[in-house]
Write a protein that holds these residues in place. Structure first.
Motif, short mmCIF file in Angstrom:
data_model
loop_
_atom_site.label_atom_id
_atom_site.label_comp_id
_atom_site.label_asym_id
_atom_site.label_seq_id
_atom_site.Cartn_x
_atom_site.Cartn_y
_atom_site.Cartn_z
N LEU A 1 -12.00 7.32 -2.73
CA LEU A 1 -11.78 5.88 -2.84
C LEU A 1 -12.97 5.19 -3.49
O LEU A 1 -12.81 4.35 -4.38
CB LEU A 1 -11.51 5.30 -1.45
N ALA A 2 -14.18 5.55 -3.05
CA ALA A 2 -15.39 4.92 -3.61
C ALA A 2 -15.51 5.19 -5.11
O ALA A 2 -15.89 4.30 -5.89
CB ALA A 2 -16.63 5.44 -2.88
N ALA A 3 -15.17 6.42 -5.53
CA ALA A 3 -15.24 6.76 -6.96
C ALA A 3 -14.24 5.94 -7.75
O ALA A 3 -14.55 5.45 -8.85
CB ALA A 3 -14.99 8.26 -7.15
N HIS A 4 -13.04 5.78 -7.22
CA HIS A 4 -12.02 4.99 -7.93
C HIS A 4 -12.37 3.51 -7.93
O HIS A 4 -12.09 2.80 -8.91
CB HIS A 4 -10.65 5.23 -7.30
N GLU A 5 -12.97 3.03 -6.86
CA GLU A 5 -13.42 1.63 -6.83
C GLU A 5 -14.47 1.39 -7.91
O GLU A 5 -14.44 0.37 -8.61
CB GLU A 5 -13.98 1.29 -5.45
N LEU A 6 -15.40 2.34 -8.05
CA LEU A 6 -16.45 2.22 -9.06
C LEU A 6 -15.87 2.17 -10.47
O LEU A 6 -16.35 1.44 -11.33
CB LEU A 6 -17.41 3.41 -8.93
N ALA A 7 -14.79 2.92 -10.68
CA ALA A 7 -14.15 2.97 -11.99
C ALA A 7 -13.11 1.85 -12.18
O ALA A 7 -12.58 1.68 -13.27
CB ALA A 7 -13.48 4.32 -12.21
N GLY A 8 -12.81 1.10 -11.10
CA GLY A 8 -11.84 0.02 -11.19
C GLY A 8 -10.41 0.49 -11.35
O GLY A 8 -9.60 -0.20 -11.97
N ARG A 9 -10.07 1.65 -10.77
CA ARG A 9 -8.72 2.19 -10.90
C ARG A 9 -7.87 1.74 -9.71
O ARG A 9 -7.87 2.39 -8.65
CB ARG A 9 -8.77 3.72 -10.96
N THR A 10 -7.15 0.65 -9.88
CA THR A 10 -6.40 0.07 -8.76
C THR A 10 -5.37 1.02 -8.19
O THR A 10 -5.26 1.19 -6.97
CB THR A 10 -5.71 -1.23 -9.21
N GLY A 11 -4.56 1.64 -9.05
CA GLY A 11 -3.53 2.54 -8.57
C GLY A 11 -4.12 3.70 -7.79
O GLY A 11 -3.61 4.08 -6.73
N ASN A 12 -5.20 4.28 -8.31
CA ASN A 12 -5.84 5.39 -7.62
C ASN A 12 -6.47 4.95 -6.30
O ASN A 12 -6.48 5.72 -5.32
CB ASN A 12 -6.90 6.03 -8.52
N MET A 13 -6.98 3.73 -6.26
CA MET A 13 -7.51 3.20 -5.01
C MET A 13 -6.42 3.12 -3.96
O MET A 13 -6.62 3.48 -2.79
CB MET A 13 -8.13 1.82 -5.26
N ARG A 14 -5.25 2.69 -4.34
CA ARG A 14 -4.14 2.60 -3.38
C ARG A 14 -3.72 3.98 -2.91
O ARG A 14 -3.42 4.17 -1.73
CB ARG A 14 -2.97 1.86 -4.02
N ILE A 15 -3.71 4.94 -3.82
CA ILE A 15 -3.37 6.31 -3.42
C ILE A 15 -4.39 6.84 -2.42
O ILE A 15 -4.03 7.48 -1.43
CB ILE A 15 -3.29 7.22 -4.66
N ALA A 16 -5.67 6.54 -2.65
CA ALA A 16 -6.71 6.98 -1.71
C ALA A 16 -6.50 6.36 -0.33
O ALA A 16 -6.64 7.03 0.70
CB ALA A 16 -8.09 6.63 -2.25
N HIS A 17 -6.15 5.08 -0.31
CA HIS A 17 -5.85 4.43 0.98
C HIS A 17 -4.64 5.10 1.65
O HIS A 17 -4.63 5.28 2.88
CB HIS A 17 -5.58 2.94 0.78
N TRP A 18 -3.63 5.44 0.85
CA TRP A 18 -2.45 6.12 1.40
C TRP A 18 -2.83 7.45 2.02
O TRP A 18 -2.37 7.80 3.11
CB TRP A 18 -1.42 6.33 0.28
N MET A 19 -3.69 8.20 1.33
CA MET A 19 -4.12 9.50 1.84
C MET A 19 -4.89 9.34 3.15
O MET A 19 -4.70 10.11 4.10
CB MET A 19 -4.98 10.22 0.80
N ILE A 20 -5.76 8.35 3.21
CA ILE A 20 -6.50 8.08 4.45
C ILE A 20 -5.51 7.80 5.58
O ILE A 20 -5.63 8.35 6.68
CB ILE A 20 -7.47 6.90 4.25
N ALA A 21 -4.54 6.95 5.30
CA ALA A 21 -3.56 6.59 6.33
C ALA A 21 -2.73 7.79 6.76
O ALA A 21 -2.38 7.92 7.95
CB ALA A 21 -2.65 5.47 5.83
N SER A 22 -2.43 8.69 5.83
CA SER A 22 -1.63 9.86 6.20
C SER A 22 -2.38 10.76 7.17
O SER A 22 -1.80 11.33 8.09
CB SER A 22 -1.21 10.64 4.95
N SER A 23 -3.70 10.88 6.97
CA SER A 23 -4.50 11.68 7.90
C SER A 23 -4.69 10.95 9.22
O SER A 23 -4.75 11.59 10.28
CB SER A 23 -5.85 12.04 7.28
N LEU A 24 -4.78 9.64 9.18
CA LEU A 24 -4.84 8.88 10.43
C LEU A 24 -3.57 9.09 11.25
O LEU A 24 -3.62 9.25 12.47
CB LEU A 24 -5.06 7.40 10.14
N ARG A 25 -2.43 9.08 10.57
CA ARG A 25 -1.17 9.34 11.28
C ARG A 25 -1.17 10.73 11.90
O ARG A 25 -0.76 10.92 13.05
CB ARG A 25 0.03 9.19 10.34
#
Length: 271
Positions: free
Chosen positions: A189-213
């Motif tokens: 997520l941090a790497a995608h934030e640095l690059a400004g990749r919005t779609g990839n940032m959302r995917i990273a958040h999704w992945m985090i949430a999937s592991s939280l579940r």
């Protein structure tokens, strides 16, 4: 410098990408044309037409010996991807096909390593998870790719950070090590934030949430997925994977009416 095909790519639309590469070939120098044709082959692979991809690569193979090192590496990489890639269905992931890919990916890695083409060396290493597909094997290959990326001073190599940390996170997730998965997803997520990749940032958040579940932290995961639902919907691009997670989360929380509603939304989104 050899041509960089990256700006011509739209990975979500391989047919359009092929049109761009075909148009660029017309006026390209011979080595650049060779590189562009390797990418044309890749567009066919992404569309699961692996025979056509191999045919395109076979057409240019006679020029392989005289090509630049970068062009050779790209030919080897794309040849490997015709035998083992994320686009291959399980029936084609045979031991024989994976061994063919291993030879090609390792040749690509060795050439790229010796020529200090770090971006392409990392590409070859990260594709090895398609060859050795046990979770611990995948983790080992991804860790090798990360070590290579972290040791490189080349900006193009650093561009792999988001993908590689995601891959390591997923390998941990498959092995049931959810805290390690989340740690790596947050690095992604941090790497995608640095690059400004919005779609990839959302995917990273999704992945985090999937592991939280998976950890049983359903309320925290629910809050993330609900936010992602709002963001994707606001862009006019509803995400069925978000609906799928919301169905699971609501069912896990005992909200059967909401779970049923998201099951219906998922069905509609996937046609």
């Amino acid at each position: 410098m050899p041509i960089d095909p990256g700006p011509l790519w739209d990975y979500g639309n391989p047919a359009l990408s092929e049109q761009r590469f075909q148009a660029a070939v017309v006026s390209a120098a011979p080595d650049d044309a060779f590189i562009l044709r390797t990418q044309i082959a890749r567009t066919h692979g992404l569309r699961k037409d692996f025979d056509k991809a191999r045919a395109v690569l076979a057409e240019i193979e006679p020029a392989f010996a005289g090509a630049s090192t970068e062009a050779k590496v790209m030919w080897l990489l794309e040849s490997g991807r015709t035998w083992a890639s994320p686009a291959h269905p399980p029936a084609l992931r045979t031991a024989e096909n994976r061994e063919r890919a291993r030879s090609l990916y390792m040749r690509a890695f060795e050439l790229a390593r010796d020529a200090r083409l770090d971006r392409l060396a990392i590409d070859a290493l990260h594709m090895m998870v398609m060859v050795d597909n046990e979770p611990e094997q995948q983790l080992a290959w991804n860790q090798k790719a990360i070590a290579y990326m972290e040791a490189s001073s080349q900006p193009a190599a650093k561009g792999w950070a988001g993908s590689l940390y995601n891959n390591v996170g997923y390998a941990h997730h498959l092995a049931g090590r959810y805290d390690e998965a989340i740690t790596n997803y947050r690095k992604s997520l941090a790497a995608h934030e640095l690059a400004g990749r919005t779609g990839n940032m959302r995917i990273a958040h999704w992945m985090i949430a999937s592991s939280l579940r998976a950890k049983g932290e359903l309320q925290e995961a629910l809050a993330i997925q609900q936010r992602l639902e709002r963001e994707w919907d606001a862009d006019g691009k509803p995400d069925p994977y978000v609906y799928e997670e919301l169905e699971h989360l609501h069912r896990g929380l005992g909200n059967e009416a909401e779970a049923t509603r998201y099951a219906a939304k998922l069905k509609a989104a996937r046609g």
